[in-house]
Design a protein around this motif. Structure first.
Motif, PDB file in Angstrom:
ATOM      1  N   TYR A   1      -7.725 -10.563  -1.179  1.00  0.00           N
ATOM      2  CA  TYR A   1      -8.280  -9.728  -0.145  1.00  0.00           C
ATOM      3  C   TYR A   1      -7.674  -8.316  -0.350  1.00  0.00           C
ATOM      4  CZ  TYR A   1      -3.690 -10.005   2.268  1.00  0.00           C
ATOM      5  OH  TYR A   1      -2.257  -9.903   2.623  1.00  0.00           O
ATOM      6  N   GLU A   2      -8.373  -7.471   0.214  1.00  0.00           N
ATOM      7  CA  GLU A   2      -7.864  -5.985   0.262  1.00  0.00           C
ATOM      8  C   GLU A   2      -8.110  -5.565   1.850  1.00  0.00           C
ATOM      9  OE1 GLU A   2      -9.762  -3.769  -2.800  1.00  0.00           O
ATOM     10  OE2 GLU A   2      -9.035  -5.186  -4.336  1.00  0.00           O
ATOM     11  N   MET A   3      -7.291  -4.870   2.285  1.00  0.00           N
ATOM     12  CA  MET A   3      -7.375  -4.381   3.645  1.00  0.00           C
ATOM     13  C   MET A   3      -8.010  -2.843   3.441  1.00  0.00           C
ATOM     14  SD  MET A   3      -4.077  -5.468   5.836  1.00  0.00           S
ATOM     15  CE  MET A   3      -2.796  -4.683   4.848  1.00  0.00           C
ATOM     16  N   ILE A   4      -8.686  -2.473   4.454  1.00  0.00           N
ATOM     17  CA  ILE A   4      -9.068  -0.924   4.467  1.00  0.00           C
ATOM     18  C   ILE A   4      -7.908  -0.073   4.237  1.00  0.00           C
ATOM     19  CG2 ILE A   4      -8.769  -0.807   6.992  1.00  0.00           C
ATOM     20  CD1 ILE A   4     -11.233   1.127   7.214  1.00  0.00           C
ATOM     21  N   PRO A   5      -8.020   0.629   3.058  1.00  0.00           N
ATOM     22  CA  PRO A   5      -7.132   1.703   2.756  1.00  0.00           C
ATOM     23  C   PRO A   5      -6.806   2.419   4.046  1.00  0.00           C
ATOM     24  CG  PRO A   5      -8.786   1.583   1.144  1.00  0.00           C
ATOM     25  CD  PRO A   5      -9.226   0.950   2.167  1.00  0.00           C
ATOM     26  N   LYS A   6      -5.529   3.180   4.072  1.00  0.00           N
ATOM     27  CA  LYS A   6      -5.045   3.967   5.017  1.00  0.00           C
ATOM     28  C   LYS A   6      -5.587   5.436   5.155  1.00  0.00           C
ATOM     29  CE  LYS A   6      -0.207   2.118   5.396  1.00  0.00           C
ATOM     30  NZ  LYS A   6       1.115   2.569   5.400  1.00  0.00           N
ATOM     31  N   GLU A   7      -6.220   5.770   3.872  1.00  0.00           N
ATOM     32  CA  GLU A   7      -6.797   7.045   3.709  1.00  0.00           C
ATOM     33  C   GLU A   7      -8.061   6.913   4.463  1.00  0.00           C
ATOM     34  OE1 GLU A   7      -3.665   6.540   0.613  1.00  0.00           O
ATOM     35  OE2 GLU A   7      -5.405   5.311   1.291  1.00  0.00           O
TER      36      GLU A   7
ATOM     37  N   LYS B   1     -19.613   1.759   2.914  1.00  0.00           N
ATOM     38  CA  LYS B   1     -19.154   2.780   1.955  1.00  0.00           C
ATOM     39  C   LYS B   1     -18.674   2.018   0.595  1.00  0.00           C
ATOM     40  CE  LYS B   1     -15.106   6.152   1.593  1.00  0.00           C
ATOM     41  NZ  LYS B   1     -14.512   5.554   0.635  1.00  0.00           N
ATOM     42  N   ILE B   2     -18.123   1.020   0.618  1.00  0.00           N
ATOM     43  CA  ILE B   2     -17.729   0.290  -0.530  1.00  0.00           C
ATOM     44  C   ILE B   2     -18.751  -0.615  -1.310  1.00  0.00           C
ATOM     45  CG2 ILE B   2     -15.314   0.581  -0.086  1.00  0.00           C
ATOM     46  CD1 ILE B   2     -15.337  -2.488   0.697  1.00  0.00           C
TER      47      ILE B   2
END
Length: 473
Positions: free
Chosen positions: A157-163, A195-196
């Motif tokens: 898993y990857e969380m939404i980046p802070k950026e 977006k991704i």
């Protein structure tokens, strides 16, 4: 926007990060009543881009303050806004991002987070990623709500980046002004998934279904996990009434799956499906047997959730992947579901907090046939009368209050439980200058345990989150 001079400022505040030494930048100060405190922006005309200079942690803290979540504030007028009008308007502004990928919508009282995570993991394993996963509440980081399951290398898993969080909040600063926290995060999730370029997304309902912010989507499949009595003031006082709210996510000419046939709720689902022209399925009809697999979500209550997932995959014509499902917690980052965080003694954390969930958990604890210590705290709005009847009499209870205004104070919890169940061994654990109530309760439980004992931590998301946070530290 107005210049810094208009605010009586000749230079950026010292605590703002990311200020670059660029000759003659046009420095502007963004100000509004939105849920992002004043944002310092450096604009470079030559390169045609801007830089958000507020530190991420400050930004998120301010979002929580100005847009309180139900998780932190309870059901206040500012944290909970029933109805879809505001969310539909915001979705229009975002360009209806969910229309660019198939969605599966998951509601229910208990198990919907586990079902959502299992589905995301299985679909990513069989169809490839990324697969979007939007769930709530979070335990340690609000970005836990918005993830993808990626198939680059091993499934993970990857969380939404802070950026991307900062980019979204700055881009739509004006538009989120009057939205609730959950409306903002729902929009953020759908925006980021688009977006991704996710191949599909699993969207978990926040509360109920019919009036939930997520109900703007038109999913390929609606799924409802088990129904219990929770949030009754908002959803209804019977399981039938609550089921009616959950059935509000059904869509015409689309499929809907119910976890199983329940005499108290089955008629409600059938009636709603017939009313709108929805294809209705029951998981226990689609799947007569549940595959026996060892899963890293260890609770016995996961068995009906696995059957629900298998039913959903059957409808979607996607193969069941036992290897992926068995590692759901590891792959998806789902925590607090019968999570074993330590051994000698065994310490189990579980976020189950309503009577139905706790009945499952207390029964599983009794099956261990070991001395049990229960670190227990509860929110003020929970049905303690019903919960007390489920509490095993042979356990020691270390009563605590999480660090939130929603928590029932320890002294009140002690008095109520003592009146309801005078047979229970209750140990009130008050906070002091050196440690919180939860931390003290866990410390005392450990001190009174032998290596072969079991310590169960539960009753509230907040209690579990505090323990997990201390473990991480």
């Amino acid at each position: 926007m107005i210049g810094l001079e208009g605010k009586g400022l000749s230079s950026p505040p010292n605590n703002w990060a990311g200020v670059y030494d660029i000759a003659n930048p046009s420095i502007m100060y963004a100000e509004s009543k939105i849920g992002i405190a004043a944002i310092l922006i450096l604009y470079y005309a030559k390169n045609n881009y801007f830089c958000i200079c507020m530190q991420y942690d400050e930004l998120i803290e301010d979002i929580f303050r100005r847009h309180p979540s139900v998780q932190n504030a309870g059901f206040t007028s500012s944290s909970y806004k029933a109805g879809l009008k505001a969310m539909e308007s915001f979705d229009t502004i975002l360009g209806h991002p969910w229309k660019n990928f198939p969605c599966i919508h998951v509601a229910g009282t208990n198990g919907k987070g586990s079902v959502s995570s299992m589905l995301a993991v299985n679909i990513a394993a069989e169809k490839g990623g990324p697969i979007g996963l939007y769930t709530s509440p979070h335990l340690l980081d609000f970005r836990e709500r918005i993830k993808i399951i990626s198939d680059e290398g091993e499934l993970h898993y990857e969380m939404i980046p802070k950026e991307d969080v900062m980019s979204f909040l700055s881009k739509y600063a004006k538009e989120i002004c009057d939205l609730s926290f959950f409306e903002i995060t729902t929009g953020m999730a759908l925006w980021w998934f688009n977006k991704i370029g996710v191949k599909a997304a699993i969207i978990e309902v926040g509360l109920g279904g019919r009036l939930d912010s997520t109900n703007i989507i038109s999913p390929v499949l609606s799924v409802i996990s088990s129904i219990g009595l929770d949030h009754c003031a908002m959803l209804g006082s019977t399981r039938g009434e609550i089921a009616r709210e959950k059935a509000g996510i059904f869509k015409p000419n689309k499929a809907a799956l119910i976890w199983g046939k329940d005499p108290e709720t089955m008629g409600v689902f059938i009636q709603q499906a017939e009313k709108i022209g929805c294809r209705l399925y029951f998981a226990d009809e689609l799947c007569n047997t549940i595959p026996h697999i060892e899963i890293d979500l260890h609770g016995d209550y996961q068995l009906p959730n696995i059957r629900t997932v298998l039913g959903a995959l059957t409808i979607l014509r996607i193969p069941f992947n036992p290897n992926a499902i068995s590692r759901t917690s590891h792959i998806s980052g789902l925590r607090g579901r019968w999570e074993i965080i330590s051994t000698n003694p065994t310490i189990i954390c579980d976020i189950g907090h309503n009577p139905q969930a706790l009945e499952y958990n207390f029964k599983q604890l009794s099956n261990y046939h070991k001395k049990t210590h229960i670190v227990y705290g509860v929110m003020k709005d929970k049905d303690l009368n019903s919960i007390a009847t489920k509490m095993p009499s042979d356990a020691d209870y270390y009563l605590c209050a999480a660090e939130t205004e929603r928590a029932l104070p320890v002294d009140e919890l002690y008095i109520k439980l003592h009146q309801l169940r005078p047979d229970l061994k209750l140990h009130p654990c008050l906070a002091d200058y050196d440690e919180t109530s939860v931390k003290r309760a866990l410390r005392l439980a450990k001190a009174n345990s032998s290596a072969d004992d079991i310590i169960y931590v539960g009753g509230s998301n907040f209690v579990v989150a505090e323990v997990l946070s201390n473990v991480r530290k």
